[in-house]
Scaffold this motif. Structure first.
Motif, PDB file in Angstrom:
ATOM      1  N   ASP A 225       0.839  -1.207   0.000  1.00 56.96           N
ATOM      2  CA  ASP A 225       0.000   0.000   0.000  1.00 56.96           C
ATOM      3  C   ASP A 225       0.872   1.255   0.000  1.00 56.96           C
ATOM      4  OD1 ASP A 225      -2.289   1.550   0.172  1.00 56.96           O
ATOM      5  OD2 ASP A 225      -2.888   0.847   2.152  1.00 56.96           O
ATOM      6  N   ASP A 226       0.304   2.372  -0.420  1.00 61.92           N
ATOM      7  CA  ASP A 226       0.964   3.686  -0.324  1.00 61.92           C
ATOM      8  C   ASP A 226       2.287   3.756  -1.067  1.00 61.92           C
ATOM      9  OD1 ASP A 226      -1.165   4.216   1.280  1.00 61.92           O
ATOM     10  OD2 ASP A 226      -0.037   4.588   3.106  1.00 61.92           O
TER      11      ASP A 226
ATOM     12  N   GLU B 163      -4.802   4.718  -6.300  1.00 64.99           N
ATOM     13  CA  GLU B 163      -5.850   5.166  -5.366  1.00 64.99           C
ATOM     14  C   GLU B 163      -5.960   6.686  -5.390  1.00 64.99           C
ATOM     15  OE1 GLU B 163      -4.718   3.979  -1.324  1.00 64.99           O
ATOM     16  OE2 GLU B 163      -3.407   5.710  -1.171  1.00 64.99           O
TER      17      GLU B 163
ATOM     18  N   ASP C 215       0.154   5.463  -4.282  1.00 67.54           N
ATOM     19  CA  ASP C 215      -0.445   6.343  -3.285  1.00 67.54           C
ATOM     20  C   ASP C 215      -1.203   7.519  -3.899  1.00 67.54           C
ATOM     21  OD1 ASP C 215      -0.607   6.876  -0.334  1.00 67.54           O
ATOM     22  OD2 ASP C 215       0.151   8.812  -1.025  1.00 67.54           O
TER      23      ASP C 215
HETATM   24 CA    CA Z   1      -3.117   3.740   0.427  1.00 75.58          CA
END
Ligand code: CA
Ligand code: C2E
Ligand code: CA
Ligand code: CA
Length: 275
Positions: A175-176, A232, A198
């Protein structure tokens, strides 16, 4: 002048004390909320950018406090970490999310976030598999999102947890991506099935050549390595189109849909995407 100084110190003291007792009060209410199971997952859709079809929902924790209203997960998650409740909270959310996901069509995945602070427990993967097992959700439908900071404290332990999850058929997502810690080298170490770019990147890549090139490279590397790329924080059609053109597979963001309660998921699935 001396006097003012002393008063200022006193005022500072008082507000510090107030802040600390407010924090202690919120911590207590957090404990209670956990006991009463008042913290619940909401679900944000994730779509295939080429077809617009919903492929997954990401569980995002929501807590409505009687006194302070909705509190951001960034705040109460780190509070739960500080007071040693993050494992309990995560298990509770995971259980509820897996139960909810068993009512969705079986081609829809569930993504759940793990706190990097939980990467101190060699049995973490086993614990997650155990909770999942209580619900009957197929492991192949679960995706576990972790940030690269989860790899930093103890890489060997993190590798064990990731291996356990992947051996059980659960997908592991970085993630990110792009927020500092993560680097292109993380792509090629093969710990991850998927990578999420991200939202801070998505917000600016169109006007930043360097970021644009990174997105292009990540997408190309992902293709070569069989790692799926999600972007995202997509907030407008121009971002969505640019990411689609670059070959990014999945997308998520306010343009596509905000996090919603389980009660709305079925209606959302019925009303959105190709029928
Ligand atoms: Ca994220
Ligand atoms: P995250 O995992 O990176 O989740 C994405 C965050 O971006 C969510 O914020 C989501 O609501 C928000 N977001 C989605 N689309 C957009 C968009 O188009 N624009 C903008 N500006 N934001 C968008 P949220 O729900 O406030 O969560 C914040 C962070 O709190 C999450 O970041 C995650 O790190 C953490 N978190 C949330 N729920 C959980 C949980 O159940 N467990 C753990 N460990 N962490 C959680
Ligand atoms: Ca996430
Ligand atoms: Ca984040």
């Amino acid at each position: 002048a001396k006097r003012t100084g002393r008063n200022m110190v006193r005022a500072y003291d008082t507000s510090m004390k107030e802040e600390m007792s407010h924090r202690a009060a919120v911590e207590n209410r957090l404990r209670q909320a956990l006991q009463k199971r008042e913290i619940t997952p909401f679900y944000q859709p994730l779509v295939d950018l080429q077809t617009g079809e919903i492929r997954a929902f990401e569980a995002l924790a929501r807590w409505h406090d009687q006194q302070d209203g909705f509190i951001s997960p960034d705040i109460f998650i780190s509070m739960a970490e500080d007071i040693g409740l993050i494992m309990d909270l995560t298990e509770q959310l995971l259980l509820k999310a897996c139960e909810d996901a068993t009512t969705w069509p079986s081609n829809i995945q569930l993504a759940v976030n793990l706190s990097p602070k939980m990467m101190i427990d060699r049995l973490l993967g086993i614990r997650i598999i155990r909770v999942l097992g209580q619900t009957g959700l197929a492991p192949q439908r679960l995706e576990i999102e972790i940030t690269e900071s989860a790899l930093i404290a103890d890489l060997d332990l993190a590798k064990t947890v990731i291996r356990d999850l992947r051996n059980a058929g659960i997908k592991v997502v970085l993630d990110d991506f792009g927020t500092g810690y993560s680097s292109l080298s993380q792509l090629s170490n093969l710990y991850f099935d998927k990578i999420k770019i991200d939202k801070s990147f998505v917000a600016t890549f169109q006007s930043n050549d360097k970021q644009m090139n990174i997105v292009r490279t990540v997408v190309a590397l992902g293709k070569g390595l069989g790692i799926t790329i999600t972007a995202e924080g997509i907030e407008n059609a121009s971002q969505m189109e640019a990411l689609k053109q670059l070959g990014c597979r999945y997308g998520q963001g306010y343009l596509i849909g905000k996090a919603m309660p389980q009660e709305q998921v079925h209606a959302h699935l019925a009303g959105v995407g190709p029928q």
